[in-house]
Design a protein around this motif. Structure first.
Motif, PDB file in Angstrom:
ATOM      1  N   ILE A 100       1.092  -1.160  -0.068  1.00  0.00           N
ATOM      2  CA  ILE A 100       0.091  -0.452   0.080  1.00  0.00           C
ATOM      3  C   ILE A 100       0.908   1.293  -0.538  1.00  0.00           C
ATOM      4  O   ILE A 100       2.075   1.477   0.910  1.00  0.00           O
ATOM      5  N   LEU A 101       0.306   1.373  -0.695  1.00  0.00           N
ATOM      6  CA  LEU A 101       1.290   3.396  -0.771  1.00  0.00           C
ATOM      7  C   LEU A 101       0.184   4.683  -0.534  1.00  0.00           C
ATOM      8  O   LEU A 101      -0.350   4.306  -0.684  1.00  0.00           O
ATOM      9  N   THR A 102       1.093   5.259   0.185  1.00  0.00           N
ATOM     10  CA  THR A 102       0.755   6.373   0.868  1.00  0.00           C
ATOM     11  C   THR A 102       1.127   7.551   0.224  1.00  0.00           C
ATOM     12  O   THR A 102       2.326   7.113   0.486  1.00  0.00           O
ATOM     13  N   TYR A 103       0.828   8.954   0.785  1.00  0.00           N
ATOM     14  CA  TYR A 103       1.720  10.408   0.802  1.00  0.00           C
ATOM     15  C   TYR A 103       1.671  10.861   2.020  1.00  0.00           C
ATOM     16  O   TYR A 103       0.047  11.487   1.782  1.00  0.00           O
ATOM     17  N   GLY A 104       2.059  11.747   2.435  1.00  0.00           N
ATOM     18  CA  GLY A 104       2.090  12.759   3.603  1.00  0.00           C
ATOM     19  C   GLY A 104       1.076  12.056   4.928  1.00  0.00           C
ATOM     20  O   GLY A 104       2.042  10.419   5.010  1.00  0.00           O
ATOM     21  N   CYS A 105       0.921  12.595   5.347  1.00  0.00           N
ATOM     22  CA  CYS A 105       0.553  12.024   6.797  1.00  0.00           C
ATOM     23  C   CYS A 105      -1.472  12.031   6.686  1.00  0.00           C
ATOM     24  O   CYS A 105      -1.572  13.357   6.983  1.00  0.00           O
ATOM     25  N   SER A 106      -1.905  11.717   6.738  1.00  0.00           N
ATOM     26  CA  SER A 106      -3.515  11.209   7.449  1.00  0.00           C
ATOM     27  C   SER A 106      -4.210  10.816   8.752  1.00  0.00           C
ATOM     28  O   SER A 106      -4.011   9.534   8.601  1.00  0.00           O
ATOM     29  N   SER A 107      -4.591  11.185   9.476  1.00  0.00           N
ATOM     30  CA  SER A 107      -5.310  10.530  10.505  1.00  0.00           C
ATOM     31  C   SER A 107      -6.124   9.448   9.711  1.00  0.00           C
ATOM     32  O   SER A 107      -6.079   8.789  10.216  1.00  0.00           O
ATOM     33  N   LYS A 162      -2.087  -0.462  -4.291  1.00  0.00           N
ATOM     34  CA  LYS A 162      -3.365  -0.309  -4.829  1.00  0.00           C
ATOM     35  C   LYS A 162      -2.918   1.225  -3.789  1.00  0.00           C
ATOM     36  O   LYS A 162      -1.724   1.278  -2.903  1.00  0.00           O
ATOM     37  N   LEU A 163      -3.519   2.349  -3.789  1.00  0.00           N
ATOM     38  CA  LEU A 163      -3.051   3.896  -3.150  1.00  0.00           C
ATOM     39  C   LEU A 163      -3.719   4.334  -2.868  1.00  0.00           C
ATOM     40  O   LEU A 163      -5.053   4.222  -2.976  1.00  0.00           O
ATOM     41  N   LEU A 164      -3.359   4.164  -0.841  1.00  0.00           N
ATOM     42  CA  LEU A 164      -4.459   5.512  -0.122  1.00  0.00           C
ATOM     43  C   LEU A 164      -4.558   6.622   0.052  1.00  0.00           C
ATOM     44  O   LEU A 164      -2.696   6.581   1.153  1.00  0.00           O
ATOM     45  N   LEU A 165      -5.159   7.646  -0.161  1.00  0.00           N
ATOM     46  CA  LEU A 165      -4.204   8.657  -0.244  1.00  0.00           C
ATOM     47  C   LEU A 165      -5.533  10.012   0.944  1.00  0.00           C
ATOM     48  O   LEU A 165      -6.516   9.081   0.700  1.00  0.00           O
ATOM     49  N   GLY A 166      -5.269  10.701   1.698  1.00  0.00           N
ATOM     50  CA  GLY A 166      -6.245  11.506   2.288  1.00  0.00           C
ATOM     51  C   GLY A 166      -6.847  12.663   1.172  1.00  0.00           C
ATOM     52  O   GLY A 166      -6.239  13.011   0.135  1.00  0.00           O
ATOM     53  N   ALA A 167      -7.600  13.414   2.628  1.00  0.00           N
ATOM     54  CA  ALA A 167      -8.312  14.454   1.157  1.00  0.00           C
ATOM     55  C   ALA A 167      -8.492  15.564   2.400  1.00  0.00           C
ATOM     56  O   ALA A 167      -8.782  15.475   3.826  1.00  0.00           O
ATOM     57  N   HIS A 168      -7.959  16.819   2.432  1.00  0.00           N
ATOM     58  CA  HIS A 168      -8.497  18.024   2.739  1.00  0.00           C
ATOM     59  C   HIS A 168     -10.088  18.610   2.943  1.00  0.00           C
ATOM     60  O   HIS A 168     -10.610  18.533   3.283  1.00  0.00           O
ATOM     61  N   ALA A 169     -10.390  18.002   1.266  1.00  0.00           N
ATOM     62  CA  ALA A 169     -12.064  18.556   1.065  1.00  0.00           C
ATOM     63  C   ALA A 169     -12.162  17.773   0.017  1.00  0.00           C
ATOM     64  O   ALA A 169     -11.548  17.996  -1.344  1.00  0.00           O
ATOM     65  N   SER A 206      -6.256  18.333  -1.877  1.00  0.00           N
ATOM     66  CA  SER A 206      -5.570  17.536  -0.465  1.00  0.00           C
ATOM     67  C   SER A 206      -3.988  18.320  -0.756  1.00  0.00           C
ATOM     68  O   SER A 206      -3.828  18.633  -1.208  1.00  0.00           O
ATOM     69  N   ARG A 207      -3.046  17.834   0.763  1.00  0.00           N
ATOM     70  CA  ARG A 207      -1.750  18.507   0.192  1.00  0.00           C
ATOM     71  C   ARG A 207      -1.198  17.658  -1.171  1.00  0.00           C
ATOM     72  O   ARG A 207      -0.870  17.808  -2.184  1.00  0.00           O
ATOM     73  N   ILE A 208      -0.503  19.485  -1.064  1.00  0.00           N
ATOM     74  CA  ILE A 208       0.502  19.420  -2.706  1.00  0.00           C
ATOM     75  C   ILE A 208       1.216  17.995  -2.951  1.00  0.00           C
ATOM     76  O   ILE A 208       1.903  17.481  -1.590  1.00  0.00           O
ATOM     77  N   GLY A 209       1.357  18.308  -3.642  1.00  0.00           N
ATOM     78  CA  GLY A 209       1.609  17.064  -4.198  1.00  0.00           C
ATOM     79  C   GLY A 209       0.962  15.317  -4.591  1.00  0.00           C
ATOM     80  O   GLY A 209       1.401  14.286  -5.457  1.00  0.00           O
ATOM     81  N   THR A 210      -0.505  15.408  -4.108  1.00  0.00           N
ATOM     82  CA  THR A 210      -1.046  14.376  -4.030  1.00  0.00           C
ATOM     83  C   THR A 210      -1.746  14.329  -5.891  1.00  0.00           C
ATOM     84  O   THR A 210      -1.628  12.913  -5.854  1.00  0.00           O
ATOM     85  N   ALA A 211      -1.639  15.241  -6.085  1.00  0.00           N
ATOM     86  CA  ALA A 211      -1.766  15.357  -7.730  1.00  0.00           C
ATOM     87  C   ALA A 211      -1.199  14.699  -8.251  1.00  0.00           C
ATOM     88  O   ALA A 211      -0.964  13.988  -9.752  1.00  0.00           O
ATOM     89  N   GLN A 212      -0.087  14.920  -8.288  1.00  0.00           N
ATOM     90  CA  GLN A 212       1.687  14.269  -8.551  1.00  0.00           C
ATOM     91  C   GLN A 212       1.431  12.856  -8.940  1.00  0.00           C
ATOM     92  O   GLN A 212       1.708  11.415  -9.835  1.00  0.00           O
ATOM     93  N   VAL A 213       1.299  12.050  -7.341  1.00  0.00           N
ATOM     94  CA  VAL A 213       0.968  11.374  -7.419  1.00  0.00           C
ATOM     95  C   VAL A 213      -0.058  10.576  -7.817  1.00  0.00           C
ATOM     96  O   VAL A 213      -0.046   8.975  -8.472  1.00  0.00           O
ATOM     97  N   ALA A 214      -1.281  10.955  -7.692  1.00  0.00           N
ATOM     98  CA  ALA A 214      -2.654  10.365  -8.624  1.00  0.00           C
ATOM     99  C   ALA A 214      -1.446  10.424  -9.836  1.00  0.00           C
ATOM    100  O   ALA A 214      -2.250   8.899 -10.996  1.00  0.00           O
ATOM    101  N   LEU A 215      -1.233  10.407 -10.424  1.00  0.00           N
ATOM    102  CA  LEU A 215      -0.536  10.966 -12.111  1.00  0.00           C
ATOM    103  C   LEU A 215      -0.232   9.581 -12.182  1.00  0.00           C
ATOM    104  O   LEU A 215      -0.397   9.125 -12.878  1.00  0.00           O
ATOM    105  N   VAL A 216       0.967   9.708 -11.431  1.00  0.00           N
ATOM    106  CA  VAL A 216       1.815   8.443 -11.797  1.00  0.00           C
ATOM    107  C   VAL A 216       1.555   7.358 -11.330  1.00  0.00           C
ATOM    108  O   VAL A 216       1.516   6.118 -12.196  1.00  0.00           O
TER     109      VAL A 216
END
Length: 490
Positions: free
Chosen positions: A302-309, A369-376, A385-395
């Motif tokens: 599982i791939l994640t980006y940043g820190c999401s509670s 699979k990728l698990l990402l958090g969201a700001h809204a 979401s946090r800056i860089g999330t769109a780049q991770v989703a694009l890759v």
């Protein structure tokens, strides 16, 4: 012949009347009188009479010199009008042009100023010493000018001159909000859930300590004080979408308890806040965790980006359930939140790998699979979401990997965005100069240039085409279902 009329016969043979003139002589005299110029001595004297107002008509009885009362009043009134007209002269300004009128007004104003200055007592001459500004102030002014020149026009509306130092001018701010503002500004509290919970906890302290002044209603006074505290927090750091929705919910409950007593109002509001935290944040996270754990199987990477509670809670629950999987934590500057995420997962005993953003293409092939958090989650399906999330989703889309976004429904927003420049939050540009990964100083510090414009955005926007599904407490939904959820929720 009659006796009364005596006629004489002249020597010429004509008849003579009693005046001794014949008819021919009398005709000649008449012709002479007609042709003779008129003189003032003649009986037919021409008199030049000045124009005089016509006398008032005589009374009906024809008695001369007697006037009625109405006519006397009219005459007196005409005399008064004539006197007033004679007194009032034509103003001199009627025949003047606009330029002449302006010049005359200026002369009058200057004359009035001179008269005022003459009336004032003479002021004592005071010697003014010019003090050179301190070098510290000069440096601050120069830095401000440089920072203003470095502002990008595309995000000029995001810059704010309000700073944390200006927040001191606010009065009637509760100490809980003062402490919270310091924590927001220093980035000690990060994440949408943590910021919303801290805000609601400060509101609870405000309700407990609030004392309503006499002749004022509790709810209205609380709303005024709360707005002052929120303005203070806005100076410290712009409000998150989760905080805005939580405040909106609280104000709705505040208007519903206006008919109750003050003690009951406080108890009701405190219960509503606790219910909101329990249902919208805690229970929603538990429901999302159960649904995502169904998608996690043994051997997954599982791939994640940043820190999401929320993502941290999901991975903890899956590990406690006995599932064997690996986690790859991708981190990005300048906040480097992935370190906190890595520390939390390693303490539990999860096998983790930590990489920077530049190494994402080397580890993406291993991920399942990728698990990402969201700001809204916005109305048009875009994920903020946090800056860089769109780049991770694009890759991830380039490698055909499923992307799951975990987001509670209280983070859904009615905004519509398609880029990261219309609505965003700016971080400190100086944070990009420090690498914070090496003991040595960053080469960016020595290569500063006045022509270099630094932009530090905190959030980005990911289009729905790059996201497989959004996991909420209601169900696993596509991104385009956000308007439906907003319409269903009260």
């Amino acid at each position: 012949m009659d006796k009364g009329k005596q006629t004489n016969i002249s020597s010429k043979g004509g008849k003579v009347d009693g005046d001794g003139l014949t008819k021919k002589e009398r005709r000649a005299l008449k012709v002479q009188e007609k042709n003779k110029p008129q003189s003032f001595d003649n009986k037919k004297e021409v008199q030049i009479v000045p124009q005089i107002k016509p006398e008032p008509p005589k009374p009906a009885n024809g008695a001369p010199g007697q006037l009625s009362e109405k006519e006397l009043r009219r005459l007196e009134w005409e005399k008064k009008l004539a006197e007033q007209k004679s007194k009032t002269e034509k103003p001199e300004n009627e025949n003047l042009s606009k330029a002449e009128l302006k010049a005359r007004r200026r002369e009058q104003q200057e004359a009035q100023r001179l008269a005022k200055q003459q009336q004032k007592p003479p002021e004592k001459s005071v010697e003014v010493k010019k003090v050179a500004p301190s070098p510290i102030k000069q440096e601050k002014v120069e830095k401000k000018k440089i920072s203003d020149s470095r502002r990008l026009q595309i995000v000029s509306h995001l810059y704010s001159d309000a700073t944390f130092g200006n927040a001191i001018i606010y009065k009637n701010v509760h100490p809980a909000f003062v402490r919270l503002g310091v924590q927001y500004s220093t980035k000690k509290i990060l994440g949408s859930n943590a910021r919303a919970q801290a805000l609601l906890a400060a509101v609870k302290c405000l309700i407990n300590d609030l004392q309503t002044p006499p002749k004022q209603e509790f709810c209205r006074y609380l709303e005024i004080v709360l707005q002052t505290c929120v303005d203070y927090l806005q100076l410290c750091r712009p409000l998150a979408v989760s905080m805005t929705n939580a405040l909106r919910h609280f104000k709705t409950k505040l208007h519903q308890v206006e008919c109750l007593e003050d003690n009951i109002k406080k108890e009701t509001l405190l219960e509503d806040i606790e219910t909101y935290i329990a249902e919208e944040i805690n229970k929603a996270g538990e429901a999302i965790s159960l649904k995502v754990n169904e998608k996690i199987s043994n051997g997954d990477v599982i791939l994640t980006y940043g820190c999401s509670s929320l993502v941290t809670k999901i991975l903890k629950d899956a590990h406690l359930a006995g599932k064997q999987f690996k986690v790859v934590v991708i981190d990005g500057r300048p906040l480097l939140e992935g370190r906190t995420m890595l520390q939390r997962l390693v303490q539990i005993g999860i096998n983790c790998t930590y990489v920077q953003m530049n190494a994402i293409s080397y580890v993406m092939n291993q991920a399942t699979k990728l698990l990402l958090g969201a700001h809204a989650l916005l109305t048009n399906g875009y994920v903020m979401s946090r800056i860089g999330t769109a780049q991770v989703a694009l890759v991830a889309q380039a490698y055909n990997k499923p992307v799951l976004v975990c987001c509670e429904t209280y983070k859904f927003s009615e905004q519509v965005l398609t880029d990261s420049f219309v609505y965003n939050e700016l971080g400190e540009p100086e944070m990009l100069f420090t690498a914070n990964t090496l003991d040595e100083s960053s080469p960016l510090v020595t290569s500063r240039n006045e022509n270099l414009q630094i932009l530090n955005l905190l959030y980005d926007v990911t289009p729905p085409d790059l996201i497989t599904a959004v996991v909420t407490e209601l169900a696993i939904l596509p991104c385009t279902s956000a308007p439906v959820v907003l319409r269903i929720k009260p």
